[in-house]
Design an enzyme around this catalytic site. Structure first.
Site, mmCIF file in Angstrom:
data_model
loop_
_atom_site.group_PDB
_atom_site.id
_atom_site.type_symbol
_atom_site.label_atom_id
_atom_site.label_comp_id
_atom_site.label_asym_id
_atom_site.label_seq_id
_atom_site.Cartn_x
_atom_site.Cartn_y
_atom_site.Cartn_z
ATOM 1 N N ALA A 44 -9.954 -17.694 -8.893
ATOM 2 C CA ALA A 44 -8.812 -17.982 -9.756
ATOM 3 C C ALA A 44 -8.681 -19.484 -9.995
ATOM 4 C CB ALA A 44 -7.541 -17.415 -9.143
ATOM 5 N N HIS A 266 -8.293 -2.001 4.520
ATOM 6 C CA HIS A 266 -9.562 -1.512 3.978
ATOM 7 C C HIS A 266 -10.190 -0.508 4.938
ATOM 8 C CE1 HIS A 266 -13.528 -1.382 2.268
ATOM 9 N NE2 HIS A 266 -13.146 -2.148 1.268
ATOM 10 N N ARG A 331 -8.546 3.457 -1.242
ATOM 11 C CA ARG A 331 -8.517 2.789 0.055
ATOM 12 C C ARG A 331 -7.347 3.178 0.942
ATOM 13 N NH1 ARG A 331 -10.393 -3.219 -1.901
ATOM 14 N NH2 ARG A 331 -12.504 -2.522 -2.349
ATOM 15 N N HIS A 402 -6.961 -6.425 4.759
ATOM 16 C CA HIS A 402 -7.990 -6.903 3.853
ATOM 17 C C HIS A 402 -7.455 -7.693 2.671
ATOM 18 C CE1 HIS A 402 -11.621 -6.912 1.494
ATOM 19 N NE2 HIS A 402 -11.102 -6.164 0.553
ATOM 20 N N GLU A 426 -5.122 -13.795 -6.078
ATOM 21 C CA GLU A 426 -4.499 -12.989 -5.024
ATOM 22 C C GLU A 426 -3.130 -13.549 -4.628
ATOM 23 O OE1 GLU A 426 -7.228 -12.006 -1.859
ATOM 24 O OE2 GLU A 426 -5.637 -11.211 -0.591
ATOM 25 N N ARG A 436 -4.491 -1.989 -4.507
ATOM 26 C CA ARG A 436 -5.500 -2.519 -5.425
ATOM 27 C C ARG A 436 -6.739 -1.643 -5.395
ATOM 28 N NH1 ARG A 436 -10.089 -5.430 -4.892
ATOM 29 N NH2 ARG A 436 -9.760 -6.106 -2.746
#
Ligand SMILES: Cc1cc2nc3c(=O)[nH]c(=O)nc-3n(C[C@H](O)[C@H](O)[C@H](O)COP(=O)(O)OP(=O)(O)OC[C@H]3O[C@@H](n4cnc5c(N)ncnc54)[C@H](O)[C@@H]3O)c2cc1C
Ligand code: FES
Lengths: 638, 245
Positions: A44, A266, A331, A402, A426, A436
């Site tokens: 980013a 995760h 997830r 995660h 993030e 996500r």
């Protein structure tokens, strides 16, 4: 207060095009007069700094590592999504939009998600032009795979190192601008304060990690792209230096923190091996494309080697519970299912906190060579860490913290409630809702950096005078003095506990009470215990070394000080959200068969918290979420 | 198991350095090398002594931050393994282990095992990119790139920029690092356009930074945790000659 996300109204298909047109522009000859500070050089921040530099702005970029190329984006393995529909399998911008809104369990803003899906295709083109060596087929065209439960193949990848290659692409664009003189890089700097002048973000205070100097930097706007905060759990898949510090320092200056309780656990990480472990290693979830998750049906079989457990005695629990998605269930669902099996005493490996991920069937069907071709580096990594051969015996995996869906609250322009403060990647909260999807964080980081901020920041800059506030403003001196004061305080406590001992303590409390499942009781317990750890920190911490040289211990202590305040806000958010959605599972809110129960009537909003001082209840501001294009529906993967 | 460590301690760039000895009395074979050092540091904290400074971040072998010379070999000499991925099971009870920083003139020591590798960034800034502007590029599939070419570029792009190649080279040469980037971009149609300029600029930058030449010792490849091949140095030389013509 009811917050306004400033979403464009009207048909969603044209929302971003209209917003781009309506945004003000900065006169090309004026651009170089504006200085923009960018904290973070990951996907980013790196993409933003490079693109803004290309446009002619003067950009100062900061990172805590010794080089911009080492941001934790580098560790992403699996891939990046885009709606190219190259495989002709039914993908479209609309489908990527739909999947992301649904995957996020209806807790994201529709317009932001639409924009993300729309620019996803430009990202791939951009990366290819930079020389990112994506996987290609024998005809020379870009290869795609299906990832993280998507039913179309829309994931682009570069071996098992997609994040590395994308980051090196952004880093190369950034390097070009550094050479051109539009971007100046300040590595080994830690942002420790946001300087707000007359209610607007006008600078930052940083510590030079090599010589300890406290520096003031002014800018006409400040971008924070500092990554996620799941190291609040201590053990996670994030890098050791990832922290909430940059975000938290902004929050302490009045920026709202949105949905902090939306954290992603995760499902496929290497289980913990011992007390002194420092971090957990992710095994890309692409492994679930060919691996089958199972545990023994009977607890008494758990000690046996996997090979001695008969087929009939194995419980392929994901295939059993979610027949249509099977091992590719999203997830949050796969993580909870693994935990359930272990809570049921059917886990495997040390401490019985593990489940098998078995490749035997795929190897029989496709051959070991094909599996090695797809995941060779992951099998190698697994063996290095565990000393076990994943081709010969099933891997053992367990969920680990995660990713942070929550982050600083921003409007559609990626601007926080503090004018002039922009938050990307993030570090903001905007597009992933409560969960996500795989391969979507890389997409978001690059979307924000390459294609969103260059447009939206102009809207703010066009109405400010360049260089109107510089480090001469008294706020800079005040900020530097308070940072120095904090440093002296940390160094002078002279207690007995190391920063990592205390971080471990906070982490295990957060993992037990606020991890994969949360209840009113566990959250209230955490809220009662966090202040005690914080008191212990401020009375019994020991930081060796000095503030004037490179000092890992001081860095770690400082980051922990922020986690100790932030953790409380995370718990308040989780306590307030009396529903289960995405990564946030409240045990009080589940169906008879243990599925999450969302409450759209009462919680269809983003919760933005205003910090009111450590130990005080933060103030809640709500941004109601409207779903006009994707119908609110129960998210079922059965 | 029990180990004796000899660790390079140096308080700052202009200070004298020396090896100091530490006991590691209870090392678990499942620990990583850095976790073993974490334990030593925990003990130093309780004794009120300055901890051993070292660089690290991802601890997954991908960020390139960790950088230690172990028993004379960058990253410790395990094939294709960074320090952070080196596990203690490769050591034996009673071993003496020497831990030192990268040693190269172009990498000044910051503290103890931490060095400044800014030189590598400077080389990339000199030309390690394609000069494309954000937006306004062709569709990703506009130019097909054969699978072998893409794989070759990816092999080169594996480099994590840790600097082990420079630290292991008797000439402190960054040719493997430079060659990997030059080769990756030279074989791709997107990078080929600027190939000549790039190779000249990047080599020039290396020279100015005081990095040496390659005289075919191949220590770089042996110490590279990603197994980046010296064939990319040969490619670098070919690209350089092409640029001269
Ligand atoms: C192991 C792993 C695998 C992943 N795999 C995938 C995947 O396959 N697909 C996918 O889409 N996503 C994946 N993700 C998620 C994704 O990688 C991240 O969400 C994303 O890269 C974050 O990018 P970012 O630019 O926001 O932050 P980062 O890359 O974390 O960058 C943060 C930057 O901020 C700087 N910084 C932070 N704090 C400060 C401070 N106080 N002062 C100064 N600088 C600061 C850092 O130095 C760094 O430059 C994965 C994540 C992990 C951990
Ligand atoms: S710490 Fe990242 S490569 Fe070793």
């Amino acid at each position: 207060m009811i917050l306004d996300g400033k979403c464009p109204s009207g048909p969603i298909e044209t929302s971003w095009d209209r917003a781009r047109f309506e945004n003000k522009l900065v006169n090309p000859s004026n651009k170089r007069k504006y200085k923009i500070l960018c904290v973070g050089t990951g996907l980013a921040g790196g993409a933003a700094a490079a693109s803004l530099g290309e446009l002619g702005y003067s950009v100062h970029a900061f990172c805590y590592q010794d080089s911009a190329r080492r941001a934790h984006s580098i560790a992403a393995q699996g891939g990046i999504n885009a709606a190219k529909n190259y495989p002709n399998d039914g993908d479209s911008i609309y489908r990527l939009f739909y999947d992301t809104v649904k995957g996020g369990d209806f807790r994201a803003r529709e317009a932001d998600v639409w924009r993300l899906a729309q620019v996803s295709n430009n990202i791939i083109d951009q990366c290819v032009a930079q020389g990112v060596p994506f996987a290609r087929d024998y005809a020379g065209y870009l290869d795609n795979r299906s990832f993280g439960g998507a039913q179309v193949s829309r994931t682009f990848y570069a071996r098992g190192q997609t994040g590395q290659q994308l980051l090196l692409g952004a880093y190369s664009a950034l390097s070009r601008q550094i050479k051109a003189g539009t971007v100046k890089l300040f590595p080994r700097r830690e942002m420790l304060d946001l300087v707000v002048v007359d209610g607007e973000a006008k600078g930052i205070t940083v510590r030079n990690l090599c010589n300890g100097e406290i520096e003031s930097h002014w800018g006409d706007a400040v971008i924070i792209a500092s990554g996620g905060y799941v190291n609040v759990f201590y053990l996670s898949t994030n890098a050791m230096g990832c922290s909430v510090t940059a975000q938290w320092r902004a929050a302490k200056k009045g920026a709202y923190f949105a949905n902090p309780c939306f954290t992603q656990i995760h499902p496929t990480c290497i289980p913990q091996h011992g007390e002194h472990q420092s971090k957990l290693t992710l095994m890309s979830e692409s492994l679930r494309n060919d691996g089958r998750c199972w545990v023994p049906k009977k607890a008494e079989n758990c000690e046996k080697p996997a090979g001695e457990i008969a087929e009939d005695d194995r419980d392929y629990y994901l295939e059993r519970k979610y027949p249509s998605f099977g091992n590719l269930a999203p997830r949050d669902i796969a993580s909870r299912a693994a935990k359930e099996q272990c809570d049921d005493e059917r886990g495997v490996g040390p401490g019985k906190r593990g489940v098998y991920l078995d490749f035997e069937d795929s190897i029989n069907r496709l051959g070991e060579g094909t599996i090695a071709g797809r995941y060779g580096n992951l099998f190698e990594m697994y063996e290095k860490i565990t000393d076990e051969n994943g081709y010969k015996q099933p891997m053992r995996i367990y969920p680990a913290p995660h990713y942070a869906m929550g982050g600083l609250w921003v409007d559609y322009n990626c601007m926080s409630n503090i004018p002039g403060l922009f938050v990307l990647g993030e570090a903001n909260f905007s597009v992933h809702g409560a969960n996500r999807l795989g391969a979507s964080a890389l997409m978001q980081g690059l979307a924000d950096g390459y294609f969103v901020i260059p447009y939206t920041i102009a809207g703010y800059l066009a109405q400010t005078k360049p260089g109107a506030v510089t480090t001469d403003a008294p706020e800079f001196k005040e900020s530097a003095e308070s940072v120095k004061g904090e440093m002296d305080k940390l160094l002078s406590i002279n207690g007995t506990k190391s920063p990592s001992a205390l971080h471990r303590k906070l982490g295990s409390l957060m993992w037990e009470n606020v991890g994969m499942a949360r209840s009113e009781e566990s959250l209230k317990d955490a809220l009662a215990k966090i202040p005690a750890i914080r008191d212990e920190f401020w009375s019994d911490l020991k930081v060796v070394g000095s503030g004037e040289v490179f000092n890992n211990q001081l860095e770690q202590a400082w980051r922990l000080a922020d986690f100790l305040e932030f953790a409380e806000v995370l718990c308040h958010d989780a306590l307030n959200r009396e529903e289960s959605c995405g990564g946030h599972f409240r045990t009080e809110h589940q169906t008879d068969d243990g599925e999450a129960m969302r409450d759209d009537e009462n919680f269809c909003y983003a919760a933005a918290w205003e910090f009111k001082g450590a130990g005080n209840t933060p103030e809640l501001h709500k941004e109601p979420l409207k779903f006009e294009n994707v119908k609110l529906a129960v998210r079922s993967y059965k | 198991m029990k180990l004796t460590l000899h660790v390079w301690r140096q308080n700052g760039p202009d200070e004298e350095g020396r090896l100091e000895t530490y006991d590691a009395p209870a090392v678990s074979p499942d620990q990583s090398f850095l976790e073993m050092l974490d334990d030593i540091n925990e003990v130093l904290v309780t004794e009120g002594k300055d901890t051993i400074a070292f660089d690290h971040d991802c601890r997954e072998g991908i960020c390139g931050m960790c950088s230690q010379v172990i028993d004379g070999v960058p990253h410790g000499g395990m094939d294709r393994t960074t320090v952070c991925q080196l596990h203690m099971r490769v050591f034996n009870d009673g071993d003496e282990v020497f831990i030192e920083p990268w040693k190269a003139k172009a990498f000044p020591i910051v503290k103890d095992l931490v060095v400044d590798r800014g030189a590598l960034d400077t080389i990339i800034q000199a030309g390690g990119y394609t000069s494309c502007h954000t937006g306004g590029v062709a569709d990703g599939n506009a130019l097909p790139i054969g699978n072998p070419t893409a794989e070759y570029a990816m092999d080169a792009a594996e480099c994590i920029g840790c600097g082990a190649c420079v630290a292991s080279c008797p000439n402190s040469s960054a040719m493997l690092f430079t060659g990997a980037k030059v080769a990756q971009l030279a074989v791709l149609p997107q990078g080929e356009v600027e190939a000549k300029r790039r190779v000249n600029m990047m080599l020039e930058a290396g020279k100015e930074l005081g990095l040496g030449n390659c005289t075919n010792h191949y220590e770089c490849q042996a110490s590279c945790p990603k197994g980046v091949d010296v064939k990319f140095i040969a490619k670098l030389n070919r690209e350089y000659i092409k640029a001269l013509l």
